[in-house]
Design a protein around this motif. Structure first.
Motif, PDB file in Angstrom:
ATOM      1  N   ASP A  37      44.232  59.190  26.308  1.00 41.58           N
ATOM      2  CA  ASP A  37      43.675  58.499  25.140  1.00 41.58           C
ATOM      3  C   ASP A  37      44.350  57.134  25.025  1.00 41.58           C
ATOM      4  N   GLU A  38      43.555  56.055  25.079  1.00 40.19           N
ATOM      5  CA  GLU A  38      44.117  54.709  25.079  1.00 40.19           C
ATOM      6  C   GLU A  38      44.066  54.047  23.703  1.00 40.19           C
ATOM      7  N   THR A  39      43.843  54.830  22.652  1.00 44.11           N
ATOM      8  CA  THR A  39      43.782  54.270  21.298  1.00 44.11           C
ATOM      9  C   THR A  39      45.159  53.737  20.883  1.00 44.11           C
ATOM     10  N   PRO A  40      45.250  52.481  20.441  1.00 43.23           N
ATOM     11  CA  PRO A  40      46.547  51.949  20.006  1.00 43.23           C
ATOM     12  C   PRO A  40      47.034  52.651  18.749  1.00 43.23           C
ATOM     13  N   PHE A  41      48.361  52.746  18.601  1.00 43.50           N
ATOM     14  CA  PHE A  41      48.941  53.207  17.359  1.00 43.50           C
ATOM     15  C   PHE A  41      48.854  52.078  16.329  1.00 43.50           C
ATOM     16  N   ALA A  42      48.928  52.441  15.065  1.00 42.99           N
ATOM     17  CA  ALA A  42      48.914  51.423  14.007  1.00 42.99           C
ATOM     18  C   ALA A  42      50.104  50.481  14.179  1.00 42.99           C
ATOM     19  N   HIS A  43      49.815  49.185  14.156  1.00 41.59           N
ATOM     20  CA  HIS A  43      50.827  48.129  14.243  1.00 41.59           C
ATOM     21  C   HIS A  43      51.586  48.138  15.575  1.00 41.59           C
ATOM     22  N   GLU A  44      51.026  48.739  16.609  1.00 43.46           N
ATOM     23  CA  GLU A  44      51.687  48.773  17.905  1.00 43.46           C
ATOM     24  C   GLU A  44      51.525  47.431  18.616  1.00 43.46           C
ATOM     25  N   ARG A  45      52.629  46.880  19.100  1.00 42.47           N
ATOM     26  CA  ARG A  45      52.574  45.606  19.805  1.00 42.47           C
ATOM     27  C   ARG A  45      51.872  45.786  21.151  1.00 42.47           C
ATOM     28  N   PRO A  46      51.123  44.763  21.605  1.00 39.83           N
ATOM     29  CA  PRO A  46      50.415  44.885  22.887  1.00 39.83           C
ATOM     30  C   PRO A  46      51.319  45.268  24.046  1.00 39.83           C
ATOM     31  N   ALA A  47      52.512  44.678  24.135  1.00 41.11           N
ATOM     32  CA  ALA A  47      53.423  45.011  25.239  1.00 41.11           C
ATOM     33  C   ALA A  47      53.843  46.472  25.168  1.00 41.11           C
ATOM     34  N   ASP A  48      54.148  46.949  23.967  1.00 42.00           N
ATOM     35  CA  ASP A  48      54.543  48.353  23.802  1.00 42.00           C
ATOM     36  C   ASP A  48      53.389  49.290  24.141  1.00 42.00           C
ATOM     37  N   LEU A  49      52.182  48.900  23.772  1.00 39.33           N
ATOM     38  CA  LEU A  49      50.999  49.699  24.087  1.00 39.33           C
ATOM     39  C   LEU A  49      50.800  49.811  25.590  1.00 39.33           C
ATOM     40  N   SER A  73      49.386  52.539  35.462  1.00 41.67           N
ATOM     41  CA  SER A  73      49.402  51.135  35.052  1.00 41.67           C
ATOM     42  C   SER A  73      48.418  50.909  33.918  1.00 41.67           C
ATOM     43  N   ASP A  74      48.701  49.881  33.130  1.00 42.50           N
ATOM     44  CA  ASP A  74      47.796  49.530  32.045  1.00 42.50           C
ATOM     45  C   ASP A  74      47.938  48.048  31.736  1.00 42.50           C
ATOM     46  N   GLN A  75      46.873  47.471  31.214  1.00 39.00           N
ATOM     47  CA  GLN A  75      46.886  46.052  30.853  1.00 39.00           C
ATOM     48  C   GLN A  75      46.250  45.866  29.483  1.00 39.00           C
ATOM     49  N   VAL A  76      46.912  45.067  28.652  1.00 38.99           N
ATOM     50  CA  VAL A  76      46.412  44.750  27.323  1.00 38.99           C
ATOM     51  C   VAL A  76      46.479  43.241  27.130  1.00 38.99           C
ATOM     52  N   ALA A  77      45.370  42.645  26.746  1.00 45.39           N
ATOM     53  CA  ALA A  77      45.369  41.218  26.426  1.00 45.39           C
ATOM     54  C   ALA A  77      45.980  41.027  25.044  1.00 45.39           C
ATOM     55  N   ASP A  78      46.926  40.100  24.955  1.00 51.06           N
ATOM     56  CA  ASP A  78      47.715  39.886  23.744  1.00 51.06           C
ATOM     57  C   ASP A  78      47.356  38.514  23.158  1.00 51.06           C
ATOM     58  N   LEU A  79      46.588  38.524  22.077  1.00 45.35           N
ATOM     59  CA  LEU A  79      46.200  37.289  21.408  1.00 45.35           C
ATOM     60  C   LEU A  79      46.996  37.179  20.112  1.00 45.35           C
ATOM     61  N   ASP A  80      48.085  36.438  20.173  1.00 42.26           N
ATOM     62  CA  ASP A  80      48.959  36.255  19.001  1.00 42.26           C
ATOM     63  C   ASP A  80      49.383  37.589  18.391  1.00 42.26           C
ATOM     64  N   GLY A  81      49.713  38.548  19.250  1.00 41.91           N
ATOM     65  CA  GLY A  81      50.183  39.838  18.772  1.00 41.91           C
ATOM     66  C   GLY A  81      49.103  40.870  18.540  1.00 41.91           C
ATOM     67  N   GLU A  82      47.839  40.489  18.677  1.00 43.34           N
ATOM     68  CA  GLU A  82      46.727  41.427  18.514  1.00 43.34           C
ATOM     69  C   GLU A  82      46.272  41.930  19.877  1.00 43.34           C
ATOM     70  N   PRO A  83      46.201  43.241  20.077  1.00 42.73           N
ATOM     71  CA  PRO A  83      45.747  43.757  21.371  1.00 42.73           C
ATOM     72  C   PRO A  83      44.231  43.647  21.526  1.00 42.73           C
ATOM     73  N   LEU A  84      43.829  43.124  22.675  1.00 43.50           N
ATOM     74  CA  LEU A  84      42.403  43.054  23.016  1.00 43.50           C
ATOM     75  C   LEU A  84      42.187  43.916  24.250  1.00 43.50           C
ATOM     76  N   GLY A  85      41.358  44.913  24.149  1.00 44.60           N
ATOM     77  CA  GLY A  85      41.103  45.806  25.266  1.00 44.60           C
ATOM     78  C   GLY A  85      39.864  45.398  26.052  1.00 44.60           C
ATOM     79  N   LYS A  86      39.308  46.351  26.769  1.00 40.26           N
ATOM     80  CA  LYS A  86      38.085  46.108  27.532  1.00 40.26           C
ATOM     81  C   LYS A  86      36.921  45.977  26.560  1.00 40.26           C
ATOM     82  N   PRO A  87      36.076  44.970  26.726  1.00 40.47           N
ATOM     83  CA  PRO A  87      35.002  44.766  25.745  1.00 40.47           C
ATOM     84  C   PRO A  87      33.962  45.884  25.754  1.00 40.47           C
ATOM     85  N   GLY A  88      33.583  46.346  26.951  1.00 39.66           N
ATOM     86  CA  GLY A  88      32.629  47.449  27.034  1.00 39.66           C
ATOM     87  C   GLY A  88      31.176  47.067  26.842  1.00 39.66           C
TER      88      GLY A  88
END
Length: 203
Positions: A37-49, A73-88
């Motif tokens: 499950d790749e759902t981010p935790f609340a307030h989780e930083r992109p790097a930590d995710l 492996s995993d990759q998360v786009a980090d836009l000013d601390g906001e995680p951006l995943g795969k658009p889908g």
């Protein structure tokens, strides 16, 4: 005296991009989907995710194959601390690229190598700073229709036409942006007991 059999290597990923990258190391390996499950935790930083998911993927497969060395492996786009995943989807990819144009995004790429049988576990983060050009809506639309990168974090494939969207890339591990940082991966595989540059003898 019998030689120690080589460790089995598994890539815990369903990503075709990571398979293509790992192929560069010319290793024998198999592929297993980690089902995490790749759902981010609340307030989780992109790097930590990214780190958490890389470890979770490696451990999920290692639990089924405890004697194997497993890469996650995993990759998360980090836009000013906001995680951006795969658009889908096309619509979400348009929104992502519109938000990122003219800005610098950090692609947080994490890799983990785990072997439960030996107790080995290491992980590393390979951040990549990517600055996007100030793209027009027409450029965004034309790019997405041409390459359809809807399974890529950040909605762009830097190894393809997506490179034309960018002003610069800053990284110390060149393949990290594609999805698997091979310099860090190679170092961890060596530590885990996988030989990358061994001499092959004739049968």
């Amino acid at each position: 005296m019998n030689a120690t059999p080589p460790l089995k290597l598994i890539l815990g990923s369903s990503s075709v991009y990571r398979r293509e990258l790992l192929d560069r190391l010319r290793l024998n390996y198999s592929v297993e989907s980690p089902q995490v499950d790749e759902t981010p935790f609340a307030h989780e930083r992109p790097a930590d995710l990214a780190i958490r998911l890389a470890l979770a993927k490696a451990c999920a497969v290692a639990t089924k194959f405890p004697a194997a060395v497993v890469i996650g492996s995993d990759q998360v786009a980090d836009l000013d601390g906001e995680p951006l995943g795969k658009p889908g989807s096309h619509a979400r990819a348009v929104v992502q690229l519109q938000r990122m144009r003219g800005r610098t995004v950090v692609f947080q790429t994490a890799v983990a190598v785990v072997c439960l049988g030996t107790g080995f576990s290491q992980h590393a983060l390979a951040p990549v700073r990517v600055t996007f050009r100030d793209l027009t809506d027409e450029e965004i639309e034309n790019y997405l229709l041409a390459e359809q990168p809807y399974d890529c974090a950040g909605s762009a494939k830097s190894e393809g036409l997506g490179i034309s969207l960018l002003e610069s890339i800053e990284s110390d591990d060149p393949t990290a942006l594609i999805g698997l940082p091979l310099i860090r991966t190679s170092a961890m595989l060596r530590s885990a007991g996988i030989s990358l540059l061994h001499r092959r003898t004739a049968p």
